[in-house]
Motif scaffolding. Structure first.
Motif, PDB file in Angstrom:
ATOM      1  N   UNK B   1      49.022  52.908  56.603  1.00 21.07           N
ATOM      2  CA  UNK B   1      49.172  51.688  55.804  1.00 21.07           C
ATOM      3  C   UNK B   1      48.010  51.561  54.819  1.00 21.07           C
ATOM      4  N   UNK B   2      48.323  51.170  53.636  1.00 15.14           N
ATOM      5  CA  UNK B   2      47.286  51.051  52.619  1.00 15.14           C
ATOM      6  C   UNK B   2      46.386  49.873  52.927  1.00 15.14           C
ATOM      7  N   UNK B   3      45.123  50.040  52.688  1.00 15.43           N
ATOM      8  CA  UNK B   3      44.175  48.966  52.955  1.00 15.43           C
ATOM      9  C   UNK B   3      44.096  48.013  51.785  1.00 15.43           C
ATOM     10  N   UNK B   4      43.370  46.910  52.012  1.00 16.21           N
ATOM     11  CA  UNK B   4      43.170  45.982  50.909  1.00 16.21           C
ATOM     12  C   UNK B   4      41.873  46.331  50.200  1.00 16.21           C
ATOM     13  N   UNK B   5      41.757  45.803  49.011  1.00 17.56           N
ATOM     14  CA  UNK B   5      40.626  46.177  48.180  1.00 17.56           C
ATOM     15  C   UNK B   5      39.892  44.916  47.739  1.00 17.56           C
ATOM     16  N   UNK B   6      38.592  45.017  47.652  1.00 17.28           N
ATOM     17  CA  UNK B   6      37.852  43.866  47.141  1.00 17.28           C
ATOM     18  C   UNK B   6      37.715  44.003  45.630  1.00 17.28           C
ATOM     19  N   UNK B   7      37.400  42.923  44.988  1.00 15.48           N
ATOM     20  CA  UNK B   7      37.204  43.000  43.554  1.00 15.48           C
ATOM     21  C   UNK B   7      36.065  42.076  43.123  1.00 15.48           C
ATOM     22  N   UNK B   8      35.584  42.345  41.939  1.00 18.72           N
ATOM     23  CA  UNK B   8      34.426  41.595  41.442  1.00 18.72           C
ATOM     24  C   UNK B   8      34.887  40.599  40.407  1.00 18.72           C
ATOM     25  N   UNK B   9      34.386  39.395  40.526  1.00 13.71           N
ATOM     26  CA  UNK B   9      34.708  38.373  39.536  1.00 13.71           C
ATOM     27  C   UNK B   9      33.400  37.878  38.949  1.00 13.71           C
ATOM     28  N   UNK B  10      33.293  37.982  37.642  1.00 15.81           N
ATOM     29  CA  UNK B  10      32.101  37.482  36.983  1.00 15.81           C
ATOM     30  C   UNK B  10      32.316  36.041  36.627  1.00 15.81           C
ATOM     31  N   UNK B  11      31.653  35.171  37.357  1.00 14.66           N
ATOM     32  CA  UNK B  11      31.744  33.751  37.011  1.00 14.66           C
ATOM     33  C   UNK B  11      30.615  33.444  36.048  1.00 14.66           C
ATOM     34  N   UNK B  12      30.947  33.146  34.862  1.00 14.94           N
ATOM     35  CA  UNK B  12      29.920  32.905  33.859  1.00 14.94           C
ATOM     36  C   UNK B  12      29.653  34.167  33.071  1.00 14.94           C
ATOM     37  N   UNK B  13      28.734  34.208  32.116  1.00 22.65           N
ATOM     38  CA  UNK B  13      27.894  33.085  31.700  1.00 22.65           C
ATOM     39  C   UNK B  13      28.654  31.972  30.983  1.00 22.65           C
ATOM     40  N   UNK B  14      29.859  32.255  30.525  1.00 22.72           N
ATOM     41  CA  UNK B  14      30.615  31.146  29.940  1.00 22.72           C
ATOM     42  C   UNK B  14      31.679  30.714  30.927  1.00 22.72           C
ATOM     43  N   UNK B  15      31.357  29.716  31.680  1.00 25.65           N
ATOM     44  CA  UNK B  15      32.291  29.216  32.673  1.00 25.65           C
ATOM     45  C   UNK B  15      32.048  27.722  32.796  1.00 25.65           C
ATOM     46  N   UNK B  16      33.101  26.938  32.933  1.00 24.56           N
ATOM     47  CA  UNK B  16      32.894  25.484  32.901  1.00 24.56           C
ATOM     48  C   UNK B  16      31.999  24.954  34.006  1.00 24.56           C
ATOM     49  N   UNK B  17      31.836  25.657  35.105  1.00 29.57           N
ATOM     50  CA  UNK B  17      31.141  24.999  36.212  1.00 29.57           C
ATOM     51  C   UNK B  17      29.890  25.725  36.638  1.00 29.57           C
ATOM     52  N   UNK B  18      29.328  26.588  35.819  1.00 33.26           N
ATOM     53  CA  UNK B  18      28.102  27.237  36.261  1.00 33.26           C
ATOM     54  C   UNK B  18      26.874  26.564  35.684  1.00 33.26           C
ATOM     55  N   UNK B  19      27.013  25.368  35.145  1.00 30.03           N
ATOM     56  CA  UNK B  19      25.875  24.561  34.720  1.00 30.03           C
ATOM     57  C   UNK B  19      25.007  25.309  33.730  1.00 30.03           C
ATOM     58  N   UNK B  20      25.544  25.645  32.626  1.00 25.57           N
ATOM     59  CA  UNK B  20      24.774  26.386  31.649  1.00 25.57           C
ATOM     60  C   UNK B  20      25.155  27.846  31.688  1.00 25.57           C
ATOM     61  N   UNK B  21      24.197  28.685  31.356  1.00 19.36           N
ATOM     62  CA  UNK B  21      24.561  30.088  31.200  1.00 19.36           C
ATOM     63  C   UNK B  21      24.158  30.922  32.398  1.00 19.36           C
ATOM     64  N   UNK B  22      24.516  30.456  33.548  1.00 22.99           N
ATOM     65  CA  UNK B  22      24.319  31.258  34.755  1.00 22.99           C
ATOM     66  C   UNK B  22      25.516  32.186  34.919  1.00 22.99           C
ATOM     67  N   UNK B  23      25.233  33.390  35.367  1.00 27.70           N
ATOM     68  CA  UNK B  23      26.347  34.279  35.668  1.00 27.70           C
ATOM     69  C   UNK B  23      26.242  34.641  37.140  1.00 27.70           C
ATOM     70  N   UNK B  24      27.344  34.484  37.831  1.00 26.95           N
ATOM     71  CA  UNK B  24      27.356  34.816  39.249  1.00 26.95           C
ATOM     72  C   UNK B  24      28.386  35.889  39.464  1.00 26.95           C
ATOM     73  N   UNK B  25      27.924  36.987  40.032  1.00 26.03           N
ATOM     74  CA  UNK B  25      28.853  38.074  40.305  1.00 26.03           C
ATOM     75  C   UNK B  25      29.391  37.881  41.714  1.00 26.03           C
ATOM     76  N   UNK B  26      30.663  37.536  41.798  1.00 24.49           N
ATOM     77  CA  UNK B  26      31.258  37.291  43.106  1.00 24.49           C
ATOM     78  C   UNK B  26      32.010  38.532  43.535  1.00 24.49           C
ATOM     79  N   UNK B  27      31.756  38.947  44.757  1.00 24.23           N
ATOM     80  CA  UNK B  27      32.540  40.031  45.336  1.00 24.23           C
ATOM     81  C   UNK B  27      33.589  39.349  46.197  1.00 24.23           C
ATOM     82  N   UNK B  28      34.857  39.574  45.858  1.00 23.81           N
ATOM     83  CA  UNK B  28      35.902  38.772  46.490  1.00 23.81           C
ATOM     84  C   UNK B  28      36.895  39.624  47.262  1.00 23.81           C
TER      85      UNK B  28
END
Lengths: 192, 365, 347, 169
Positions: B1-28
């Motif tokens: 059976x095929x496994x699941x895969x994680x992915x990266x989401x770059x929240x920011x630097x232009x994102x409505x809720x990161x309070x300015x130009x913070x960039x958060x790299x989320x591994x999801x």
């Protein structure tokens, strides 16, 4: 003013008469039917021929919906609504979502193997299936819907909850088991 | 059976809720966060380097631009450091005025926090309410120094100008208004079941973790550690006032919210006491026109609105500081972000960004 | 008073057309198109009125003024300005998107939203298609709006949009179940799925909101979720996933999403009115007034939700549907069944 | 109240670590320690003397040498303090580093909270930390050359970007 109205009336009446003589009612009925039919058939063809598997799945939905429209057009809105809700609303979405979630390197060429051998095999199998279905439907004696059923919904409900209650319930239980099984399998996959 | 895969989401630097130009790299993994990596520097202006080429007095307005939501507290911190370095004795009245404006600014900053948390959780009405009330404080500042955002009011040796009777009168009026609008927030936010369930038990942090990340300010107080520089160091005239260090219990977002919410009352208490006891006298010490602090260095810390704000200044005896380092609370607090996000959902990460309350001007410096 | 009904207006239009065309059959055909045009007109007018209303209601809740420059003191022409802005915006096509699917998504989304207007009874005898399985067909059609969201989310080539698309499916499928079951109570009491019958049944007795209060609440909640409005607007959740499936759309394509959203808002308000608030019935005033008063009240209620509630989280929202709403709806249905049975055997 | 570490405590330190140096003349003498003994000293300060908070990590460029500066605080009553303003002792630890190749062991193994601050020092001052878990630039971007907080840093001329005009040239 009156002259103008008379002229318009004349044109309209002539047009209507001509339409009547050409049997326009039947013509329109038939053309709507064929339009819906072609939508379904072409969409179904697209399912097979598309190179992108997601497009195939979306066209499958289009085909389902076309068939649903046909049902409604043939005065059985209940079956049409069921078709919409179950096939268009649930089955198709699950298929599409499953396909979208599966990652491939190149989405544009994601459909199954296009070798001649596979295509020939598919053609033979589907041809045989088509033959079976058409023979079966040709040999069946279709009856007119009996008048005692009345309104199609209440008729259906009466039949389902009295005469065919057992198969109905069995089907329900079967679906429930399938659902629970799917949940168990999915849960297991997640943990591993 | 095929496994699941994680992915990266770059929240920011232009994102409505990161309070300015913070960039958060989320591994999801689906919607679950496996790790969150803050990436900053989008607002880096090199203030530390800039301060080296300005005189001490010229440096004060630069601190306004650090944490631009609570500029008064930054002015306060920097001026205290310079005064300590140069051995300037600040008159009592000036200290009282400084405490008043700094605490008012703390209230304003916490109001921004409440508002931004509300809008990040989808309750945009909450934000409008807090900004309405923050406006009153900005009007007070406008009255006292003519600016609404970057005040440059607290100067080396005292404050820019004396407070007018009108300011005192209006501040009293504002203090009476504080419980009224706080009651309003209670109705629209704290009492809301959804708001509660979005914050309670989310981004939990133990005392040990908070200490190991060296978190300060409301973030560490939410875990139950009463670490408040105003009490711990007892700088300025703070020991004369009666106020409590608000602490939380569980260290979750709900506590972080509540700590700030209740700190507004404490700050209001301090302001009232300071206004009551405001002594007469000069508002500015005698500071030489050309300030040449003796050779040496100083590390002075104050309680900023976001935590411990430290200034490390090295003087070589000239008119300009040889080296200035700013210990920015938001910057250090960011280390806790990963722990606050890991194991929660995307929706919680937004609450975590808000609850840590970083200000990018301060993080990037 | 009698002349103020929609039916009377339709009669008048019909007589004019008949005068011009002079043929009964053709006039009937033309009248069908007039009906279609009226439905579309309602949607377009609603989009204009509701954008303005939403801005004003929002401003009212948020202690500010709202639009007050364009078109006089009350900013009455603001929707027109918005429309012009949207139409003149650049149509940005994201790089690497699935062009056809991407372009189809907003158009297809609008179709089911518009289609269900054909089933609404606006006034006495004013309904485009009075189908005997009206309720069921209506739910079936509205369930079709899931796929366009998914298409938009998938084809935009953006992770935010994709997460939004996935959320749409989870959200809409889970809230469809309690919504259907809450309506079944109404259908059981009426004994018919025809929309006009449901309205008529409420005119004879009482509004169903009194007979089915739990179903009413469940319906309101799941309808909010179905239309992606706060507290359940996780699909377009701007603070988490920017704008979900709409993130990559601009200009007119985005405006279509917008239009569909307001069409949906109006349609759930109409549904609530029809199923629970007695449709067009009411004393003294003509039906059409009552109808729109109730509908606009419901619109206000939904806007009220939107501007006062925070947003839930996706897992909270799904478990709320499956663990609270659905069992509640089933229990409600059971008790309704018992009640209907007892009532019928008593009669 | 904030007080600096007492003379006898410093004498104790000197006794423990012979290489430790401090100026007895000054009121608040900084403790100088060689780079290779930094970690032992810090663990001793943390475990034996209660300096549990590493409040500030920074560095100064003195043109001929670098100086790492650590400010440690001992806040005795971590959990019990509620209203009583209590003793709050602090100490400055400094390390002198070679200007050509500034290398120093990372203190993250003793005080894990220093991670970002050390990255900042690495980024802006160019001091290398051995044993740091994730030593990358933090405020500037990856391709940046130079370390701006050094005194000899010269800003590179901004890259010449050809102006894009409407005509395309």
């Amino acid at each position: 003013m009156n002259e103008l109205l008379k002229l318009v009336h004349g044109v309209v009446n002539w047009g209507m008469d001509t339409a009547e003589s050409m049997n326009a009612g039947v013509l329109i009925d038939a053309s709507v039917f064929y339009a819906l039919m072609w939508v379904s058939v072409l969409a179904a063809l697209g399912v097979v021929l598309c190179r992108n598997v997601v497009h195939s799945a979306l066209l499958l939905t289009a085909s389902f919906i076309g068939v649903g429209c046909l049902y409604i057009y043939m005065d059985s809105p209940f079956i049409g609504a069921v078709q919409f809700l179950v096939y268009g609303g649930a089955v198709a979405i699950l298929i599409v979502m499953a396909l979208m979630l599966t990652r491939r390197d190149d989405m544009a060429h994601s459909n199954l193997s296009r070798s001649l051998f596979c295509q020939a095999g598919a053609a033979v199998i589907s041809g045989a299936f088509f033959l079976c279905i058409s023979v079966a439907s040709l040999m069946t004696q279709f009856r007119e819907m009996s008048a005692e059923l009345g309104d199609s919904v209440t008729g259906l409900a009466d039949m389902m909850l009295t005469k065919y209650i057992l198969p109905f319930e069995v089907a329900a239980v079967l679906l429930l088991i399938a659902m629970i099984g799917a949940l168990v399998i999915a849960k297991g996959a997640h943990e591993s | 059976m095929a496994g699941t895969e994680t992915y990266t989401l770059n929240m920011g630097p232009q994102h409505p809720s990161t309070h300015g130009v913070l960039r958060v790299q989320l591994e999801l993994d689906g919607e679950n966060i496996l790790s969150a990596k803050p990436i900053m520097g989008y607002l880096h202006r090199g203030i530390e380097k800039l301060l080296e080429s300005r005189t001490y007095v010229q440096g004060v307005p630069y601190t306004d631009r650090l944490d631009y939501v609570s500029s008064m507290n930054n002015n306060f911190g920097f001026c205290r450091a310079v005064e300590e370095l140069a051995g300037i004795e600040v008159p009592e009245r000036a200290e009282y005025i400084r405490v008043i404006v700094a605490e008012l600014n703390r209230i304003a900053s916490h109001l921004v926090f409440i508002g931004s948390l509300a809008i990040d959780l989808g309750a945009s009405t909450g934000m409008l309410y807090t900004f309405r009330d923050r406006e009153e404080i900005l009007d007070l500042f406008n009255l006292v120094c003519g600016a609404r955002m970057t005040f440059h009011y607290i100067r080396v040796g005292g404050v820019n100008r004396d407070v007018q009777p009108e300011f005192i009168e209006k501040t009293y009026k504002f203090l009476e208004h504080v419980p009224v609008f706080m009651e309003e927030y209670k109705k629209i936010l704290l009492g809301n079941e959804i708001f509660m369930s979005r914050l309670k038990g989310i981004s939990k942090m133990s005392k040990e973790t908070a200490l190991s990340h060296n978190m300060t300010g409301p973030n560490i107080r939410a875990t139950g550690i009463p670490y408040d520089i105003r009490k711990v160091d007892g700088y300025s005239v703070y020991p004369r006032f009666d106020f409590n260090v608000v602490t939380g219990k569980n260290g979750d977002n709900w506590d972080r919210f509540n700590v700030r919410y209740n700190e507004i009352f404490e700050s209001a208490k301090i302001v009232r006491q300071a206004l009551d006891g405001l002594p007469e006298g000069p508002f500015m010490a005698k500071v030489p026109k050309v300030l040449r602090p003796p050779k040496g260095e100083v590390f002075s810390r104050t309680e900023g609105t976001r935590g411990e704000l430290g200034f490390y200044i090295v003087s070589d005896g000239s008119t300009k500081p040889y080296r200035v380092h700013i210990r920015r609370p938001s910057f250090v607090n960011m280390q806790g972000l990963n722990d606050m996000c890991r194991g929660y959902l995307i929706g919680d990460s937004v609450a975590a960004f808000s609850a840590i309350d970083p200000l990018m001007g301060e993080v990037d410096c | 008073m009698e002349n103020l009904t929609v039916g009377a207006a339709a009669e008048w239009i019909r007589s004019v057309i008949l005068l011009i065309l002079g043929n009964e059959l053709l006039t009937d055909v033309v009248m069908k198109f007039v009906g279609l045009g009226a439905c579309i007109g309602v949607i377009l007018t609603a989009a204009i009125v509701l954008t303005y209303a939403e801005r004003k209601v929002c401003a009212f809740m948020q202690v500010r003024l709202g639009p007050n420059r364009v078109g006089g003191r009350f900013g009455l022409l603001q929707p027109i300005a918005d429309m012009l802005k949207l139409m003149s915006k650049e149509d940005i096509i994201p790089d690497g998107c699935d062009r056809i699917v991407w372009a189809l998504s907003p158009m297809l989304l609008f179709v089911p939203s518009a289609l269900i207007y054909g089933l609404f009874p606006f006034d006495e005898g004013v309904v485009f298609a009075d189908v005997n399985v009206g309720v069921f067909l209506l739910l079936a059609i509205s369930s079709q709006s899931v796929l366009p969201f998914l298409m938009g989310g998938y084809a935009s080539n953006s992770k935010y949009a994709f997460i939004g698309g996935m959320r749409t499916v989870a959200q809409m499928l889970s809230y469809e179940a309690p919504m259907v079951f809450s309506l079944l109570g109404v259908v059981m009491i009426t004994g018919s799925m025809r929309m006009t019958d449901i309205v008529a049944a409420q005119a004879e007795n009482v509004w169903f909101v009194l007979l089915q209060p739990i179903a009413f609440i469940i319906f309101i909640i799941s309808a909010t979720a179905e239309t992606n409005r706060t507290p359940f607007d996780l699909v377009e959740d701007e603070s988490e996933i920017v704008a979900g499936p709409f993130a990559e759309y601009s200009g007119m394509r985005w405006a279509l999403f917008f239009l569909a959203e307001y069409a949906n808002l109006l349609s759930i308000s109409i549904l609530t009115t029809t199923f629970f608030l007695g449709g067009w019935h009411g004393p003294f005033l003509p039906g059409v007034f009552w109808f729109w008063m109730k509908v606009l009240f419901m619109v206000f209620v939904f806007m009220w939700f939107r501007w006062t509630f925070p947003r839930t989280r996706i897992d909270q929202m799904l478990s709320f549907s499956w663990k609270v709403l659905l069992p509640l709806a089933l229990v409600n249905m059971m008790f309704t069944g018992i009640g209907v049975y007892v009532w019928r055997s008593m009669m | 109240m904030k007080t600096y570490i007492g003379a006898d405590a410093l004498a104790l330190l000197k006794e423990k670590f012979h290489s430790v140096e401090y100026n007895t003349e000054e009121a608040k003498p900084a403790v100088y320690v060689p780079a290779d003994e930094l970690l032992q000293l810090l663990s001793f300060l943390r475990d034996e003397m209660g300096f549990t908070r590493m409040e500030n990590v920074t560095s100064v460029d003195y043109k001929t040498y670098f100086e790492m500066v650590y400010h440690l605080f001992a806040w005795k009553t971590l959990d019990t303090c509620q209203d009583v303003p209590d003793e709050n002792v602090w100490i400055t630890v400094k390390v002198k580093l070679d200007h050509e190749h500034p290398v120093i062991p990372s203190v993250t193994s003793v005080f894990s909270s220093a991670e970002f601050e050390e990255r900042e020092v690495f980024d802006l001052m160019g001091i290398d930390f051995t044993g740091h878990p994730d030593l990358r630039r933090i405020l500037l971007w990856e391709g940046f050359s130079g370390h701006p907080l050094r005194k000899d840093y010269k800003q590179a001329a901004p890259p010449f970007v050809e102006r894009i005009t409407r005509r395309g040239h």
